[in-house]
Design an enzyme around this catalytic site. Structure first.
Site, PDB file in Angstrom:
ATOM      1  N   TYR A 102       1.084  -1.214   0.052  1.00 41.97           N
ATOM      2  CA  TYR A 102      -0.189  -0.018  -0.031  1.00 41.97           C
ATOM      3  C   TYR A 102       0.942   1.304  -0.106  1.00 41.97           C
ATOM      4  O   TYR A 102       0.642   2.151  -0.725  1.00 41.97           O
ATOM      5  CB  TYR A 102      -0.875  -0.028   1.198  1.00 41.97           C
ATOM      6  N   LYS A 106       1.436   4.333  -3.124  1.00 38.95           N
ATOM      7  CA  LYS A 106       0.931   5.738  -2.604  1.00 38.95           C
ATOM      8  C   LYS A 106       2.097   6.510  -2.821  1.00 38.95           C
ATOM      9  O   LYS A 106       2.264   7.592  -3.269  1.00 38.95           O
ATOM     10  CB  LYS A 106       0.456   5.543  -1.123  1.00 38.95           C
ATOM     11  N   SER A 137     -12.377   3.137   6.875  1.00 39.84           N
ATOM     12  CA  SER A 137     -12.932   3.132   5.374  1.00 39.84           C
ATOM     13  C   SER A 137     -13.557   1.516   5.610  1.00 39.84           C
ATOM     14  O   SER A 137     -13.353   0.622   6.572  1.00 39.84           O
ATOM     15  CB  SER A 137     -11.803   2.879   4.462  1.00 39.84           C
TER      16      SER A 137
END
Length: 153
Positions: A102, A106, A137
């Site tokens: 991740y 990013k 989320s």
């Protein structure tokens, strides 16, 4: 005034993005503001996350937004106006344990959009990157042996 139109897009499916962008441009003629806000993440130790999953995360978080941006960009350049926004993550600036894929995706996105910002200045196209801290989320609890269920979307 234009009536809203719902167009479904799986940002990790790189092959369909150009067609969706073409559909949007055919419908409205232009895009004034493009907000890239899709994301996918998984939590796990580097050695426990498969290369397949690393690639899936990179497709959703890096290749998806840049493919969509590149599909819309010629229209903005020809009109010499537009705004592109990347909603990214603080993990695009700093890495934390158990989020390697991740954070890498990013970081890559931040690098791309930082370069794009400099290149688009001459065309009066604004490029912004927003790097919020941690947010809550949607999450599906993983079933045993089902890595896909451990993905945050």
């Amino acid at each position: 005034t234009y009536a809203p139109k719902l167009i479904l897009l799986d940002i990790s499916d790189i092959n369909c993005i150009r067609d969706v962008a073409k559909e949007i441009l055919n419908c409205y003629g232009c895009v004034d503001i493009l907000i890239n806000n899709a994301s996918m993440k998984v939590k796990g130790a580097v050695q426990s996350i498969s290369l397949e999953l690393d690639k899936k995360i990179m497709d959703a978080n890096y290749f998806g937004p840049i493919t969509l941006t590149k599909a819309i960009l010629p229209n903005m350049i020809s009109r010499r106006t537009g705004q592109i926004v990347l909603i990214n993550s603080i993990q695009g600036k700093i890495g934390i344990p158990f989020r390697a894929a991740y954070a890498a995706s990013k970081h890559a996105a931040v690098g791309f959009f930082d370069c794009l910002r400099a290149e688009m200045e001459e065309f009066d196209i604004s490029v912004s990157t927003v790097n919020p801290t941690f947010i809550c989320s949607y999450h599906r609890p993983p079933a045993p042996g089902n890595w896909e269920a451990s993905i945050w979307k």
